[in-house]
Every structure is written in C-alpha cells, then in structure tokens.
Design a protein around this motif. Sequence first.
Motif, PDB file in Angstrom:
ATOM      1  N   PRO A 180      14.629  74.959  48.049  1.00  0.00           N
ATOM      2  CA  PRO A 180      14.657  74.109  49.412  1.00  0.00           C
ATOM      3  C   PRO A 180      14.789  75.722  50.250  1.00  0.00           C
ATOM      4  N   ILE A 181      15.095  76.764  49.418  1.00  0.00           N
ATOM      5  CA  ILE A 181      14.510  78.316  50.684  1.00  0.00           C
ATOM      6  C   ILE A 181      13.267  79.112  50.777  1.00  0.00           C
ATOM      7  N   ALA A 182      12.213  78.055  49.579  1.00  0.00           N
ATOM      8  CA  ALA A 182      11.704  78.832  49.569  1.00  0.00           C
ATOM      9  C   ALA A 182       9.942  78.641  50.023  1.00  0.00           C
ATOM     10  N   SER A 183       9.325  79.063  51.170  1.00  0.00           N
ATOM     11  CA  SER A 183       8.115  78.502  51.590  1.00  0.00           C
ATOM     12  C   SER A 183       7.038  77.776  50.926  1.00  0.00           C
ATOM     13  N   LEU A 184       7.175  79.103  50.007  1.00  0.00           N
ATOM     14  CA  LEU A 184       5.467  78.571  49.445  1.00  0.00           C
ATOM     15  C   LEU A 184       6.391  78.492  47.654  1.00  0.00           C
ATOM     16  N   CYS A 222       1.821  86.577  38.708  1.00  0.00           N
ATOM     17  CA  CYS A 222       2.845  86.544  40.062  1.00  0.00           C
ATOM     18  C   CYS A 222       1.637  88.277  40.773  1.00  0.00           C
ATOM     19  N   THR A 223       0.713  88.525  40.213  1.00  0.00           N
ATOM     20  CA  THR A 223      -0.488  89.008  41.857  1.00  0.00           C
ATOM     21  C   THR A 223      -0.728  88.311  42.652  1.00  0.00           C
ATOM     22  N   LEU A 224      -0.933  87.137  42.398  1.00  0.00           N
ATOM     23  CA  LEU A 224      -1.707  85.553  43.757  1.00  0.00           C
ATOM     24  C   LEU A 224      -0.228  85.469  44.130  1.00  0.00           C
ATOM     25  N   SER A 225       0.901  85.525  44.028  1.00  0.00           N
ATOM     26  CA  SER A 225       2.430  84.859  44.820  1.00  0.00           C
ATOM     27  C   SER A 225       2.451  86.273  45.794  1.00  0.00           C
ATOM     28  N   SER A 226       2.443  87.946  44.952  1.00  0.00           N
ATOM     29  CA  SER A 226       2.663  89.030  46.102  1.00  0.00           C
ATOM     30  C   SER A 226       1.401  88.826  46.990  1.00  0.00           C
ATOM     31  N   ALA A 227       0.992  88.512  46.647  1.00  0.00           N
ATOM     32  CA  ALA A 227      -0.738  88.990  47.521  1.00  0.00           C
ATOM     33  C   ALA A 227      -0.374  87.895  48.614  1.00  0.00           C
ATOM     34  N   ILE A 228      -0.200  86.668  48.402  1.00  0.00           N
ATOM     35  CA  ILE A 228       0.592  85.545  49.836  1.00  0.00           C
ATOM     36  C   ILE A 228       1.347  86.160  50.443  1.00  0.00           C
ATOM     37  N   ALA A 229       2.004  87.033  49.699  1.00  0.00           N
ATOM     38  CA  ALA A 229       4.049  87.379  50.288  1.00  0.00           C
ATOM     39  C   ALA A 229       2.685  88.628  50.908  1.00  0.00           C
ATOM     40  N   GLY A 230       1.915  89.554  50.932  1.00  0.00           N
ATOM     41  CA  GLY A 230       1.473  90.563  51.349  1.00  0.00           C
ATOM     42  C   GLY A 230       0.733  90.183  52.206  1.00  0.00           C
ATOM     43  N   TYR A 231       0.137  89.149  52.572  1.00  0.00           N
ATOM     44  CA  TYR A 231      -1.168  88.418  53.233  1.00  0.00           C
ATOM     45  C   TYR A 231       0.349  87.614  54.744  1.00  0.00           C
ATOM     46  N   ILE A 232       1.408  87.110  54.145  1.00  0.00           N
ATOM     47  CA  ILE A 232       2.361  86.962  55.400  1.00  0.00           C
ATOM     48  C   ILE A 232       2.679  87.555  55.994  1.00  0.00           C
ATOM     49  N   ALA A 233       3.518  88.966  55.112  1.00  0.00           N
ATOM     50  CA  ALA A 233       3.760  90.474  55.366  1.00  0.00           C
ATOM     51  C   ALA A 233       2.658  90.833  57.245  1.00  0.00           C
ATOM     52  N   ASN A 282      -0.421  83.476  58.804  1.00  0.00           N
ATOM     53  CA  ASN A 282       0.128  82.557  58.823  1.00  0.00           C
ATOM     54  C   ASN A 282       0.018  81.386  57.351  1.00  0.00           C
ATOM     55  N   LEU A 283       0.387  80.812  56.954  1.00  0.00           N
ATOM     56  CA  LEU A 283       0.550  79.973  54.968  1.00  0.00           C
ATOM     57  C   LEU A 283      -0.295  79.966  55.069  1.00  0.00           C
TER      58      LEU A 283
END
Length: 277
Positions: free
Chosen positions: A134-138, A216-227, A231-232
Amino acid sequence: MKKHTYPSVLAIAGFDGSGGAGLQADIKTISALGCFATSVLTALPVQNTQGVRAIYPIPYSAVKEQIEAIMDDIVPDAIKIGMVHTAELVTTIANTLKQYPQVPIVFDPVMVATSGHKLIEDSTINAIIKTLFPIASLITPNMDEASILAKMEIKTLADMHIAGNKILQLGCKAVLLKGGHLESKLITSLYFQQDGTVTAFEYEKFETNNTHGSGCTLSSAIAGYIAQGKNLAEAITLGQDYVHQTIYHGKDVLIGKGNGPLNHFFNPQKLIKNDLV
C-alpha cells in the motif's frame, strides 16, 4: 554564495559481499546516475556469484534506527526497498516509513536469487502484501516472484498479463513485471497501472551469465530517475534502458565463477547539483 544539493536515494536492502547485487548494486547504480546514495542494511547474506550460503539477520531495532537516522538528516527524494526476508522486518520498515508518506518508494520484492535460491520465508509474503504494497509507488517482481505473488505458473506473455493484473489487485499502486526469464529472443516487461493501462517494453536478450543483481539495479535506477524529477513512466523507461546497457557492457566480462555482475559504470554521470530553493 549559492548553495546546492544532490538528488538523493535511500536504498534499504541486504548486503552482497561479491559486489553485484543488494546494497552494493544499489549504491553503484544510484551513484552512476549522478545521485547521492544513502543506505540501510536489512540483512547480511553470505553469498558470491555462485549463490547464497547463509543469511544473518540485522536486529529489527537497528533497521528502524538506521532509517530514522537518515530520514532525520538527509531526506531522500526517493526510496528503494530490496531484500526483506521476515515478516517482522517488513512490518518494522513499513511502520517506520509510514511517517514519511511524501517520499516515493520503489519496492523490489526479492524472493528468489538469480541462482534460484529462495531468499524469503513464506510467512513474510502476507506481511509484504498487507504493509509494504500500500505504501509503495511501484513494485518490480520478476517472473519467479510474480508466480509466488499471483499463485500461478508464468511461462508466457499471456501468463504475465494475467499475473500482473492479479498482483495489481493485491493493493499495489503500479506493477512492473519483468520478463527476463521468458523463453524468447526478446525480453518483454509489462508496466501495469491502476487505470487498466498496460505498457510493454521490449529489449534484445544477450547471451551472458552476467545478470547477478539486475533486479536490484533496475529498482535503484527507477528510484534514481524519480529522484531526478522524472515521472514514474519516464523513470521506468530510463531505468530499463540503463539496465539493458549495463548488461550489454558487462556481458563478456569474467568476474567470479557463477552469475557475474553488470557493468554499472559503463557511462557514469557526475553528481547532479540542484539549486537550493
């Protein structure tokens, strides 16, 4: 004198002494994209490129205190969550992060290692669905993880469509189902949104064993681009492009005797400086 800040990402994940996955992959990825990486250690797996030998837990109070220490000082622009292997750990992280609802969360539900080793306890799955979804954006499951979450076998693209919608109904805001294990010449991933939209991404599949830490790399990369303010949908596209390139540039390198790492630094970016408002 004008002051600046870096876009920052907090990685909450397990350790990988072999350097290819876990926090090590997270920190490399976030750094390679020009963001500032902070981290919280959730577990100490003993592993190398050939597999996981043991998992030593970190005290739950220590995980909570690590998160609070970072959030009190360097509030991240995005959070990536990786390995959470017990129900108590899941609950600890979720309850702590609920205090910071403004920060987007990318959750990689790590359940099965590249080597095929199951990393998660069965009792943890319900806690993940109840408190972290419920608290995760993706969330970004691979086919093995999606099989566990959707309680079905996934062999084809049609199976992925069914599984993705089932997982979306578990309370996620959005799902990126990774199709790296499809028996096909292309890797197809599917991005499911709550409005019913499903977006497919296709990439060339390379002949290589060097895919350790790709999730691990993909989820971190997505978070990095959000930062960075993407947009998602943009972050998902750019994150997958980045991982595709890390695999391509590392596919012929021999590091270790098993599933080798990606080349996170094929094109490293300088730390981005944003003006302080």
